[in-house]
Design an enzyme around this catalytic site. Sequence first.
Site, PDB file in Angstrom:
ATOM      1  N   ARG A 125       7.293   0.453  13.636  1.00  0.00           N
ATOM      2  CA  ARG A 125       7.910  -0.071  12.395  1.00  0.00           C
ATOM      3  C   ARG A 125       9.019  -1.083  12.689  1.00  0.00           C
ATOM      4  NH1 ARG A 125       5.651   3.380   8.435  1.00  0.00           N
ATOM      5  NH2 ARG A 125       5.378   5.478   9.272  1.00  0.00           N
ATOM      6  N   TYR A 181      11.538   8.699   1.746  1.00  0.00           N
ATOM      7  CA  TYR A 181      11.437   7.655   0.720  1.00  0.00           C
ATOM      8  C   TYR A 181      12.168   7.982  -0.582  1.00  0.00           C
ATOM      9  CZ  TYR A 181       7.863   5.901   3.881  1.00  0.00           C
ATOM     10  OH  TYR A 181       7.208   5.422   4.982  1.00  0.00           O
ATOM     11  N   ARG A 226      13.271   4.304  12.746  1.00  0.00           N
ATOM     12  CA  ARG A 226      12.028   5.083  12.731  1.00  0.00           C
ATOM     13  C   ARG A 226      11.151   4.737  13.944  1.00  0.00           C
ATOM     14  NH1 ARG A 226       9.418   4.787   6.991  1.00  0.00           N
ATOM     15  NH2 ARG A 226       8.324   6.612   7.835  1.00  0.00           N
ATOM     16  N   PRO A 271       0.781  -1.232   0.000  1.00  0.00           N
ATOM     17  CA  PRO A 271       0.000   0.000   0.000  1.00  0.00           C
ATOM     18  C   PRO A 271       0.812   1.281   0.000  1.00  0.00           C
ATOM     19  CG  PRO A 271      -0.127  -1.138   2.114  1.00  0.00           C
ATOM     20  CD  PRO A 271       0.527  -2.074   1.162  1.00  0.00           C
ATOM     21  N   ASN A 272       0.315   2.214  -0.783  1.00  0.00           N
ATOM     22  CA  ASN A 272       0.808   3.593  -0.892  1.00  0.00           C
ATOM     23  C   ASN A 272       2.099   3.734  -1.702  1.00  0.00           C
ATOM     24  OD1 ASN A 272      -1.318   4.823   0.709  1.00  0.00           O
ATOM     25  ND2 ASN A 272      -0.389   3.745   2.430  1.00  0.00           N
ATOM     26  N   ASN A 304       8.038  -5.699  -0.678  1.00  0.00           N
ATOM     27  CA  ASN A 304       7.920  -4.493   0.132  1.00  0.00           C
ATOM     28  C   ASN A 304       6.437  -4.377   0.478  1.00  0.00           C
ATOM     29  OD1 ASN A 304       7.791  -2.071   1.406  1.00  0.00           O
ATOM     30  ND2 ASN A 304       8.992  -0.935  -0.113  1.00  0.00           N
ATOM     31  N   GLU A 345      12.229  -9.634   2.525  1.00  0.00           N
ATOM     32  CA  GLU A 345      11.522  -8.426   2.981  1.00  0.00           C
ATOM     33  C   GLU A 345      12.370  -7.214   2.612  1.00  0.00           C
ATOM     34  OE1 GLU A 345      10.512  -8.323   7.154  1.00  0.00           O
ATOM     35  OE2 GLU A 345      10.448  -6.133   7.149  1.00  0.00           O
ATOM     36  N   ASP A 388       1.430 -15.619   6.685  1.00  0.00           N
ATOM     37  CA  ASP A 388       0.959 -16.978   6.404  1.00  0.00           C
ATOM     38  C   ASP A 388       1.037 -17.301   4.913  1.00  0.00           C
ATOM     39  OD1 ASP A 388       0.471 -17.594   9.029  1.00  0.00           O
ATOM     40  OD2 ASP A 388      -1.684 -17.189   8.947  1.00  0.00           O
ATOM     41  N   ARG A 434       5.623  12.526  -2.208  1.00  0.00           N
ATOM     42  CA  ARG A 434       5.550  13.056  -0.838  1.00  0.00           C
ATOM     43  C   ARG A 434       6.697  12.464  -0.008  1.00  0.00           C
ATOM     44  NH1 ARG A 434       1.567  14.763  -2.928  1.00  0.00           N
ATOM     45  NH2 ARG A 434      -0.589  14.990  -2.252  1.00  0.00           N
ATOM     46  N   ALA A 440       3.111  -0.825   5.014  1.00  0.00           N
ATOM     47  CA  ALA A 440       2.665  -0.886   6.412  1.00  0.00           C
ATOM     48  C   ALA A 440       2.081  -2.250   6.792  1.00  0.00           C
ATOM     49  CB  ALA A 440       1.640   0.212   6.670  1.00  0.00           C
ATOM     50  N   HIS A 459      12.568  -2.813   2.386  1.00  0.00           N
ATOM     51  CA  HIS A 459      12.052  -1.473   2.682  1.00  0.00           C
ATOM     52  C   HIS A 459      12.998  -0.427   2.124  1.00  0.00           C
ATOM     53  CE1 HIS A 459       9.035  -3.162   5.248  1.00  0.00           C
ATOM     54  NE2 HIS A 459       9.965  -3.884   5.823  1.00  0.00           N
ATOM     55  N   LEU A 460      12.424   0.634   1.623  1.00  0.00           N
ATOM     56  CA  LEU A 460      13.226   1.775   1.154  1.00  0.00           C
ATOM     57  C   LEU A 460      13.929   2.440   2.335  1.00  0.00           C
ATOM     58  CD1 LEU A 460      10.327   3.047  -1.027  1.00  0.00           C
ATOM     59  CD2 LEU A 460      12.558   2.516  -1.998  1.00  0.00           C
ATOM     60  N   SER A 461      13.160   2.661   3.395  1.00  0.00           N
ATOM     61  CA  SER A 461      13.687   3.363   4.563  1.00  0.00           C
ATOM     62  C   SER A 461      14.271   2.363   5.554  1.00  0.00           C
ATOM     63  CB  SER A 461      12.563   4.164   5.226  1.00  0.00           C
ATOM     64  OG  SER A 461      11.550   3.297   5.692  1.00  0.00           O
TER      65      SER A 461
HETATM   66  O1  CA2 Z   1      10.377   2.023   3.808  1.00  0.00           O
HETATM   67  C1  CA2 Z   1       9.547   1.320   3.218  1.00  0.00           C
HETATM   68  O2  CA2 Z   1       9.720   0.853   2.093  1.00  0.00           O
HETATM   69  C2  CA2 Z   1       8.180   1.066   3.888  1.00  0.00           C
HETATM   70  O3  CA2 Z   1       7.766  -0.250   3.526  1.00  0.00           O
HETATM   71  C3  CA2 Z   1       7.221   2.092   3.338  1.00  0.00           C
HETATM   72  C4  CA2 Z   1       5.838   2.058   3.988  1.00  0.00           C
HETATM   73  C5  CA2 Z   1       5.974   2.073   5.515  1.00  0.00           C
HETATM   74  O4  CA2 Z   1       4.689   1.933   6.110  1.00  0.00           O
HETATM   75  C6  CA2 Z   1       6.889   0.987   6.021  1.00  0.00           C
HETATM   76  O5  CA2 Z   1       6.997   1.101   7.419  1.00  0.00           O
HETATM   77  C7  CA2 Z   1       8.265   1.128   5.400  1.00  0.00           C
HETATM   78  C8  CA2 Z   1       4.999   3.270   3.585  1.00  0.00           C
HETATM   79  C9  CA2 Z   1       4.924   3.522   2.133  1.00  0.00           C
HETATM   80  C10 CA2 Z   1       4.350   4.903   1.981  1.00  0.00           C
HETATM   81  O6  CA2 Z   1       4.653   5.362   0.712  1.00  0.00           O
HETATM   82  C11 CA2 Z   1       4.576   6.692   0.516  1.00  0.00           C
HETATM   83  C12 CA2 Z   1       4.522   7.101  -0.786  1.00  0.00           C
HETATM   84  C13 CA2 Z   1       4.469   8.434  -1.080  1.00  0.00           C
HETATM   85  C14 CA2 Z   1       4.474   9.361  -0.087  1.00  0.00           C
HETATM   86  C15 CA2 Z   1       4.519   8.956   1.221  1.00  0.00           C
HETATM   87  C16 CA2 Z   1       4.571   7.614   1.525  1.00  0.00           C
END
Ligand code: CA2
Length: 148
Positions: A112, A24, A108, A11-12, A75, A99, A88, A19, A78, A101-103
């Site tokens: 997380r 990110y 954080r 998601p997202n 990835n 697994e 599962d 943003r 959340a 993650h970008l960050s």
């Molecule tokens: O760091 C990552 O890749 C995360 O998987 C990104 C997730 C976050 O919930 C994980 O804890 C770490 C959030 C992705 C949100 O993506 C955005 C995209 C555009 C602007 C803001 C956030």
Amino acid sequence: MTTSLLILNGPNLNLLGTRQPEVYGTTTLPMIEKLCIDHAKALGIEVAFQQSNHEGALIDAMHAARGVHAGVVLNAGAYTHTSIALMDAIYSTELPTIELHLSNVHAREDFRHESYIAKAAIGIICGFGAAGYPLAMSALLDYVGTDG
Ligand code: CA2
């Protein structure tokens, strides 16, 4: 048969680059897809790149990957921190999963630091931004081998 990997995004992540660039980066998801396609060519493998904002659709994608892809770079966004169902799906498909993650999630918020995905994954890469995707692909290919 050529080894194929699935890169699955949660998601997202479709909004990347628009943003919170300080967290990110400025790379968009289509740019990351191109990075993965180019890296797959360099490795001599195939890659499929998907994104969904829906937990069930991510689980369906894991199920559909059985017998098609040798492993998954996930990835889960959340859902990493909440989804027993996705954990599962990794256990039940028995697909080697990294697994990603970008960050650096460990630098954080506390929520997380918990990951259901990590319990089922073969390893974790985080904190390297978009560069983590090709890193994960190479590590996964090393794990599954080229006969996968
Ligand atoms: O760091 C990552 O890749 C995360 O998987 C990104 C997730 C976050 O919930 C994980 O804890 C770490 C959030 C992705 C949100 O993506 C955005 C995209 C555009 C602007 C803001 C956030």
